[in-house]
Scaffold this motif. Structure first.
Motif, short mmCIF file in Angstrom:
data_model
loop_
_atom_site.label_atom_id
_atom_site.label_comp_id
_atom_site.label_asym_id
_atom_site.label_seq_id
_atom_site.Cartn_x
_atom_site.Cartn_y
_atom_site.Cartn_z
N LEU A 119 0.62 -1.11 0.21
CA LEU A 119 -0.08 0.17 0.10
C LEU A 119 0.87 1.30 -0.08
O LEU A 119 1.55 1.66 1.07
CB LEU A 119 -0.84 -0.18 1.07
N LEU A 122 -2.88 5.53 1.50
CA LEU A 122 -4.27 5.51 1.73
C LEU A 122 -4.51 6.76 2.79
O LEU A 122 -3.93 6.85 3.56
CB LEU A 122 -4.71 4.12 2.54
N VAL A 131 -7.91 5.59 -1.86
CA VAL A 131 -6.70 5.16 -2.02
C VAL A 131 -5.80 5.67 -3.05
O VAL A 131 -6.34 6.18 -4.25
CB VAL A 131 -6.99 3.52 -2.79
#
Length: 181
Positions: A119, A122, A131
């Motif tokens: 990731l 976010l 996102v």
């Protein structure tokens, strides 16, 4: 057949015994964490001040036993707060990163390949989550010493909408959520 097995066994033993010890050794590991707070006096070019708090925890492999020059796994939390109204946005990123010098001298002009997974961004706002980036992405970046020159995306298995917007999505979302837009 028995002789073939013996020959294969000897070849494998020689190959394994002849491997450099650095490949077989455990990587040199360093764990780190830090927290920092500061004021961004012109957040995203708005002319407005935003308080920023950053927390980073990670593990870096200084001598990775892989075909890369550097590797780490890091978790990052950044909290942006508008001191005028108390509105906050939280950015979270986590995942592995590896870097390999593909050409040049690190003290001069050089090119690196940077691989990110996980990731990459976010944002949690009062209205929900956005996102900014997730998934596997490979960059080829050029530097002159520490000075960044250019970036090319080689592989993008995202989504990575913030990169696709030339990083404008971050400022759009955060300035609105902080009441700066």
């Amino acid at each position: 057949m028995r002789r073939f097995t013996l020959v294969v066994g000897i070849v494998v033993a020689i190959a394994l015994g002849g491997m450099p010890s650095a490949v077989a050794a455990d990587p040199e590991v360093s764990r780190f964490s830090f927290t920092e707070s500061f004021t961004d006096g012109d957040f995203c070019g708005t002319g407005e001040a935003v308080e920023v708090s950053v927390t980073v925890k990670g593990t870096e492999f200084l001598a990775p036993n892989q075909p890369v020059d550097y590797r780490n796994v890091t978790v990052v939390k950044v909290v942006y707060t508008n001191p005028q109204n108390g509105a906050t946005v939280v950015r979270h990123a986590a995942g592995p990163l590896s870097q390999t010098i593909v050409s040049g001298d690190p003290a001069g002009v050089h090119t690196v390949e940077l691989i990110l997974g996980g990731l990459s961004g976010l944002l949690r706002t009062a209205d929900g989550a956005v996102v900014l980036g997730a998934g596997y992405i490979v960059f080829r970046e050029t530097f002159n010493g520490d000075e960044f020159i250019s970036r090319e995306i080689l592989v993008n298995r995202g989504p990575h909408p913030n990169l696709e917007s030339d990083l404008a999505l971050f400022c759009e979302v955060t300035t609105e959520a902080l009441g700066l837009a």
